[in-house]
Design a protein around this motif. Structure first.
Motif, short mmCIF file in Angstrom:
data_model
loop_
_atom_site.label_atom_id
_atom_site.label_comp_id
_atom_site.label_asym_id
_atom_site.label_seq_id
_atom_site.Cartn_x
_atom_site.Cartn_y
_atom_site.Cartn_z
N ILE A 1 0.86 -1.18 0.00
CA ILE A 1 0.00 0.00 0.00
C ILE A 1 0.90 1.23 0.00
O ILE A 1 1.92 1.26 0.68
N SER A 2 0.53 2.22 -0.80
CA SER A 2 1.32 3.45 -0.85
C SER A 2 0.37 4.64 -1.00
O SER A 2 -0.80 4.49 -1.35
N ASN A 3 0.90 5.82 -0.73
CA ASN A 3 0.11 7.04 -0.83
C ASN A 3 0.10 7.49 -2.29
O ASN A 3 1.13 7.81 -2.86
N ALA A 4 -1.10 7.53 -2.88
CA ALA A 4 -1.26 7.91 -4.29
C ALA A 4 -1.72 9.35 -4.43
O ALA A 4 -1.98 9.82 -5.54
N GLY A 5 -1.84 10.08 -3.32
CA GLY A 5 -2.36 11.45 -3.37
C GLY A 5 -1.33 12.50 -3.00
O GLY A 5 -0.15 12.21 -2.86
N ASN A 6 -1.84 13.72 -2.82
CA ASN A 6 -0.95 14.83 -2.47
C ASN A 6 -1.16 15.31 -1.03
O ASN A 6 -0.70 16.38 -0.66
N THR A 7 -1.91 14.53 -0.23
CA THR A 7 -2.05 14.78 1.20
C THR A 7 -1.67 13.49 1.93
O THR A 7 -1.51 12.45 1.30
#
Length: 144
Positions: free
Chosen positions: A126-132
């Motif tokens: 799982i990884s952060n796909a956004g800008n927050t």
């Protein structure tokens, strides 16, 4: 008593003593559960800083009976680790942000109020796909 009978009896007694000692060794110390230690409110200053954000354990294997509950906060564009696998099944629950979820060669991007299930031994990440910041819960049973 015949020597063979004595030997068999001695081996049986030693085996039982070893099994009893191992069972005693593996038992975790007993915890007294109270309202004070069963309520756990997130506080950032009590979270563990990681190289990609924070981790906060609401319930860990040393407090619960093998179940864990952790909240991860991951900075934009980062992940806690590369795709991996382990014998424990795992649930993720997305609280805030946008997550890229990898499972056995396929990837989807999901948002808040979404659960993600990882079967035992499945390759996942799982990884952060956004800008927050991405904030999610990790729920699993620790197989010790």
């Amino acid at each position: 008593m015949k020597p063979l009978t004595i030997l068999k009896t001695t081996i049986a007694i030693l085996f039982l003593q070893l099994a009893s000692a191992q069972e005693t060794k593996e038992k975790a110390p007993e915890i007294k559960y109270t309202i004070e230690n069963c309520v756990n409110h997130f506080e950032l200053d009590k979270a563990t800083k990681t190289k990609v954000g924070y981790q906060y354990w609401f319930g860990d294997k040393n407090f619960t009976q093998e179940n864990t509950l952790k909240m991860s906060i991951v900075e934009p564009g980062k992940s806690t680790h590369a795709p991996h696998h382990h014998p424990e099944e795992e649930f993720f629950y997305i609280l805030e942000g946008s997550a890229s979820f990898f499972l056995d060669g396929k990837t989807v991007v999901v948002g808040p109020n979404t659960s993600l299930y990882c079967p035992p031994n499945a390759e996942h990440g799982i990884s952060n796909a956004g800008n927050t910041n991405l904030k999610y819960l990790v729920i699993k049973k620790d197989l010790r």
